[in-house]
Design a protein around this motif. Structure first.
Motif, PDB file in Angstrom:
ATOM      1  N   TRP A  49       0.830  -1.199   0.000  1.00  0.00           N
ATOM      2  CA  TRP A  49       0.000   0.000   0.000  1.00  0.00           C
ATOM      3  C   TRP A  49       0.866   1.252   0.000  1.00  0.00           C
ATOM      4  O   TRP A  49       2.064   1.202   0.248  1.00  0.00           O
ATOM      5  CB  TRP A  49      -0.895   0.022   1.249  1.00  0.00           C
ATOM      6  N   ASP A  50       0.205   2.378  -0.264  1.00  0.00           N
ATOM      7  CA  ASP A  50       0.843   3.683  -0.099  1.00  0.00           C
ATOM      8  C   ASP A  50      -0.040   4.511   0.832  1.00  0.00           C
ATOM      9  O   ASP A  50      -1.055   4.022   1.346  1.00  0.00           O
ATOM     10  CB  ASP A  50       1.035   4.378  -1.450  1.00  0.00           C
ATOM     11  N   LYS A  51       0.333   5.769   1.035  1.00  0.00           N
ATOM     12  CA  LYS A  51      -0.423   6.629   1.960  1.00  0.00           C
ATOM     13  C   LYS A  51      -1.886   6.751   1.552  1.00  0.00           C
ATOM     14  O   LYS A  51      -2.791   6.690   2.398  1.00  0.00           O
ATOM     15  CB  LYS A  51       0.232   8.013   2.014  1.00  0.00           C
ATOM     16  N   THR A  53      -3.796   4.647  -0.209  1.00  0.00           N
ATOM     17  CA  THR A  53      -4.540   3.401   0.039  1.00  0.00           C
ATOM     18  C   THR A  53      -4.805   3.237   1.529  1.00  0.00           C
ATOM     19  O   THR A  53      -5.906   2.858   1.954  1.00  0.00           O
ATOM     20  CB  THR A  53      -3.744   2.186  -0.483  1.00  0.00           C
ATOM     21  N   GLU A  83       0.750   8.116   7.730  1.00  0.00           N
ATOM     22  CA  GLU A  83       1.784   7.673   6.783  1.00  0.00           C
ATOM     23  C   GLU A  83       1.752   6.143   6.743  1.00  0.00           C
ATOM     24  O   GLU A  83       1.322   5.489   7.697  1.00  0.00           O
ATOM     25  CB  GLU A  83       3.176   8.132   7.229  1.00  0.00           C
ATOM     26  N   TYR A  84       2.214   5.582   5.628  1.00  0.00           N
ATOM     27  CA  TYR A  84       2.300   4.122   5.515  1.00  0.00           C
ATOM     28  C   TYR A  84       3.720   3.733   5.133  1.00  0.00           C
ATOM     29  O   TYR A  84       4.301   4.299   4.199  1.00  0.00           O
ATOM     30  CB  TYR A  84       1.314   3.584   4.479  1.00  0.00           C
ATOM     31  N   HIS A  85       4.275   2.781   5.891  1.00  0.00           N
ATOM     32  CA  HIS A  85       5.629   2.302   5.617  1.00  0.00           C
ATOM     33  C   HIS A  85       5.564   0.798   5.364  1.00  0.00           C
ATOM     34  O   HIS A  85       5.205   0.027   6.248  1.00  0.00           O
ATOM     35  CB  HIS A  85       6.556   2.600   6.804  1.00  0.00           C
ATOM     36  N   ARG A  86       5.899   0.414   4.148  1.00  0.00           N
ATOM     37  CA  ARG A  86       5.833  -1.002   3.793  1.00  0.00           C
ATOM     38  C   ARG A  86       7.123  -1.711   4.204  1.00  0.00           C
ATOM     39  O   ARG A  86       8.230  -1.204   3.964  1.00  0.00           O
ATOM     40  CB  ARG A  86       5.618  -1.165   2.286  1.00  0.00           C
TER      41      ARG A  86
END
Length: 495
Positions: A49-51, A53, A83-86
């Protein structure tokens, strides 16, 4: 205490805990305008995902949980924090990229809180990797780590986990969360006890007969079969939540309401509990497992019918415990603790039974056996403080009945605050009073370890109780007197 801005990093952000509790908790803090402007929330997950999504997912499950639409202005402000961190927890690249991101981007506060909403087996991996990239160093800001129960499987595993944590963290950096202590009514126990001087002279062995602490659930184990069968009711609820409630009820007034003063007194209570040798387990503890029955008019299967449960499992879904506190205030007063799944109703309560009054004054009247006074503290779903007293019935004859004095905990226009909202905010404030110190965890395990070890040798048989009942009638044997019984209702018998 001031609330510092911080960067909150959630490991396991796509799991149920984050979905049902943490993200809604943060959102309600936003609604209440409690989050400092520079606070950011980074979700760490494996999904590609990203921010954008992640923000859409957050909006979806906030709507699912609330059952209504969101205030778009508030959500826009909240989503700007997300924020999203994969990354995978067991890959070094995940942590290196995280460190690079937070160190080089000016919007991220140097104060950082890491919430481990993951399996306890992964705690050490995450903390070690965070340490390797200097994310636990407090050179430029504070760093705090929040871990959920279970904190160990027994005393030895709890000590082993603590040793691994100590390699990279100070005790002041570790926030062991017990969401039960964040419940408003649980905190109200402290206010009820120490802000109302009229009760203090009665809060001891001279006036109190016994105390009961109950956490009952009408639900089964849901989809937690694999975890629950390895834990059981004693580890899942009694060793943690109920023993914590016991300490709040039994503790001496702390020097102050700061974290260390409060936790010092709680540890003194746990240290004062009389050890239960294996030879006395049957006299102090009882376990059982739910069988098929009827809950709220619906037929349900037994524990052995649940998914991922072996057909010969002897894991307890009901645990009851009698403990004695050997100190000046409580010597001789039994404390009865119980918890269970698939019981008749879902409720948590503390029931304090006072001694019977002397009856000589009423010896020539129809009053032959008055009910004792009770103080009842409802924790969930009903939050209340109730005192039961004996009064004379209207009429010409000397007859009595029980009536209750009710103190409303929340006014009709006041919002119910979820425990996680309080606790998430306390981390940012650095207030550790509702979090567990390791010696609290250690002494709680010392109390239940002999029982768990004894039960582990009894693999051939476990008592059962029908789903929808109040548990096994055999647990009544724990009571020391004929007139003692499990208190299942917050209402007097005549209501």
């Amino acid at each position: 205490m001031t609330t510092d801005s911080c960067t909150y990093v959630i490991f396991g952000a796509t799991g149920n805990l984050a979905k049902l509790k943490l993200i809604p908790g943060f959102y309600h803090l936003e609604l209440e305008n409690k989050l400092p402007d520079d606070t950011r929330i980074i979700a760490v997950g494996r999904r590609p995902w990203d921010k954008q999504t992640w923000t859409a997912e957050v909006k979806r499950f906030l709507i699912e949980k609330s059952g209504q639409g969101l205030d778009e202005t508030i959500f826009a402000k909240f989503s700007a924090r997300l924020e999203y961190h994969r990354g995978n927890l067991d890959e070094a690249e995940c942590y290196q990229a995280l460190a690079t991101n937070v160190n080089n981007q000016p919007q991220f506060s140097k104060n950082m809180a890491f919430y481990l909403a993951i399996s306890p087996g992964d705690f050490s991996t995450v903390i070690e990797n965070l340490s390797l990239v200097a994310l636990l160093s407090e050179e430029y800001g504070w760093r705090r780590v929040i871990i959920e129960k279970p904190i160990g499987y027994d005393l030895e595993s709890a000590k082993a986990l603590q040793k691994r944590l100590e390699r990279h963290l100070t005790e002041e950096q570790i926030y062991r969360i017990d969401h039960y202590l964040g419940k408003g009514m649980v905190q109200n126990v402290l206010v009820f006890r120490f802000a109302n001087v009229m009760l203090e002279p009665l809060w001891n062995r001279n006036y109190i007969d016994h105390i009961q602490i109950t956490h009952a659930e009408d639900i089964g184990i849901g989809g937690r079969g694999e975890y629950y069968d390895g834990a059981g009711a004693m580890r899942d609820m009694l060793q943690s939540h109920l023993l914590q409630l016991l300490t709040l009820v039994a503790m001496e007034p702390p020097v102050s309401m700061d974290a260390e003063g409060l936790r010092d007194e709680k540890v003194k209570v746990l240290k004062s509990i009389r050890p239960i040798p294996k030879s006395a387990v049957h006299a102090h503890a009882f376990r059982a497992q739910y069988s098929k029955g009827t809950v709220k008019g619906e037929k349900v299967g037994g524990y052995l019918d649940e998914a991922n449960i072996p057909g010969d499992s002897t894991t307890e879904t009901y645990a009851a415990l009698k403990v004695l506190i050997d100190n000046w205030r409580w010597r001789g007063v039994p404390f009865y603790l119980r918890t269970g799944k698939r019981l008749a109703a879902g409720q948590s309560s503390i029931s304090i039974c006072f001694r019977h009054p002397p009856l000589q004054f009423f010896r020539d009247t129809p009053v032959d056996c008055m009910n004792p006074n009770w103080v009842l503290l409802g924790i969930q779903p009903e939050e209340c403080i109730r005192m039961e007293m004996t009064v004379k019935e209207p009429g010409l004859e000397m007859r009595t009945r029980t009536t209750s004095l009710d103190a409303s905990f929340r006014n009709a226009d006041e919002r119910q605050v979820d425990a996680y909202e309080d606790l998430l905010l306390d981390v940012m404030k650095g207030d550790r009073s509702l979090f567990l110190r390791f010696d609290e965890v250690e002494y709680a395990w010392r109390i239940v370890d002999p029982i768990l070890q004894y039960w582990a040798t009894e693999r051939d048989y476990i008592a059962t109780y029908p789903a929808g009942s109040w548990g096994p009638t055999e647990s009544q044997r724990l009571f020391e007197k004929e007139g003692q019984f499990w208190r299942n209702s917050l209402l007097p018998d005549n209501q």
